[in-house]
Design an enzyme around this catalytic site. Sequence first.
Site, PDB file in Angstrom:
ATOM      1  CG  PHE A  13      -1.542   1.189   1.663  1.00  0.00           C
ATOM      2  CD1 PHE A  13      -2.272   1.977   0.774  1.00  0.00           C
ATOM      3  CD2 PHE A  13      -1.416   1.608   2.984  1.00  0.00           C
ATOM      4  CE1 PHE A  13      -2.852   3.159   1.199  1.00  0.00           C
ATOM      5  CE2 PHE A  13      -1.990   2.784   3.415  1.00  0.00           C
ATOM      6  CZ  PHE A  13      -2.704   3.561   2.527  1.00  0.00           C
ATOM      7  CG  ASP A  33       6.011  -6.637  -2.440  1.00  0.00           C
ATOM      8  OD1 ASP A  33       5.706  -5.518  -2.021  1.00  0.00           O
ATOM      9  OD2 ASP A  33       5.453  -7.693  -2.038  1.00  0.00           O
ATOM     10  N   GLY A  38       1.400  -7.457  -0.295  1.00  0.00           N
ATOM     11  CA  GLY A  38       1.341  -6.527  -1.426  1.00  0.00           C
ATOM     12  C   GLY A  38       0.939  -7.282  -2.681  1.00  0.00           C
ATOM     13  CE1 TYR A 151       4.597  -5.528  12.173  1.00  0.00           C
ATOM     14  CE2 TYR A 151       4.020  -3.684  13.593  1.00  0.00           C
ATOM     15  CZ  TYR A 151       4.372  -4.175  12.353  1.00  0.00           C
ATOM     16  OH  TYR A 151       4.526  -3.311  11.291  1.00  0.00           O
TER      17      TYR A 151
END
Length: 327
Positions: A13, A33, A38, A151
């Site tokens: 994004f 990527d 994505g 995280y």
Amino acid sequence: MKQRYLITGGAGFIGSHLARKLLDMGQSVYVLDDESTGSSTNVASLMNSPDFRFVHGSIMDDDTLARLVGTCHFVVHLAAAVGVKYILDHPLASIMTNVAGTERVLHYCARYEKPLFLASSSEVYGLQTKAPLKEDDFCILGATSVSRWSYACSKALDEFMALAYHHKKSFPVVIARLFNTVGPRQSPAYGMVLPRLVDQALREEPMTVYGDGRQTRTFTHVSDVVEAIIRLIGAPAAWGEVYNIGGTEEIAIGELARRIGQAAQSRSEIQFIAYEKVYNHNFQDMPRRVPDISKLMQATNFSPKIGLEKIIADVISDRMAQQAEQS
Ligand code: UDP
């Protein structure tokens, strides 16, 4: 002079918006990527540009990473696990990407002497409720049995590693903690509240607000975030520093749902759902998360331009177009 930027996670994004902006500025962009969250469709409109190259691959693949870092002038490291839902569903992969992946990126940037922008997250503040949050405030993380904090912890470790490289090897790195970033092309699939509520409002389904809806956030339009990233990249005084990138308009999630319903002219009701019903896991939310962006403003003269009303309107038109395409 034209510079070549490597954007890891550039089909995501934020990365795809950054890639577009850099190309518009006359720069060259390579994207690496693995399309875990994505998608090459996010950069489909860039594929014909002679200054753009998309490489499907992982930051964990040393050969690919080394080759790309070696041929670029600057690295923007955005590849990471995204979204609370995704992280809870894939805890191990998220930790590995964030810790081992970032270590590899740092290693090759240092080896080839390439400056680096490292995307961190407002998650690192954890349960800190002070507002607004300053970069040197304490990070208060919860118990290791609550998966969400892995995280936050992995992003904090990324910051420690980057700063250690900077101090030991005078390696040029700037770190930014991104607060809730929203806008066109953000997928609702990984749990993010704004595209989810907008989708629900457009479908006239109940808008799901978790908890009592009094938890607050600020939302920043992706084009403002991209502008802040570009300014930080161009500010050598920022090397070795950590910056918040975020908005200034604090809003409770219950109120956000009400405004989305109104803007979408939806008849959807707001449905409050207990956290335990949403996440099977042991879960903790942040009651409040508001950035102090004075350090960023001082370094770059940046302030966000797009307010919440326009942000909501933009996401509504984007999700309407997506829903029309899917039907
Ligand atoms: N949230 C919500 N409904 C949803 C998705 C999220 O009420 O459908 C809440 C979530 O619990 C959190 C806030 O919205 O309090 C922001 O969630 P998001 O996952 O977008 O970002 P976070 O700030 O938690 O990383």
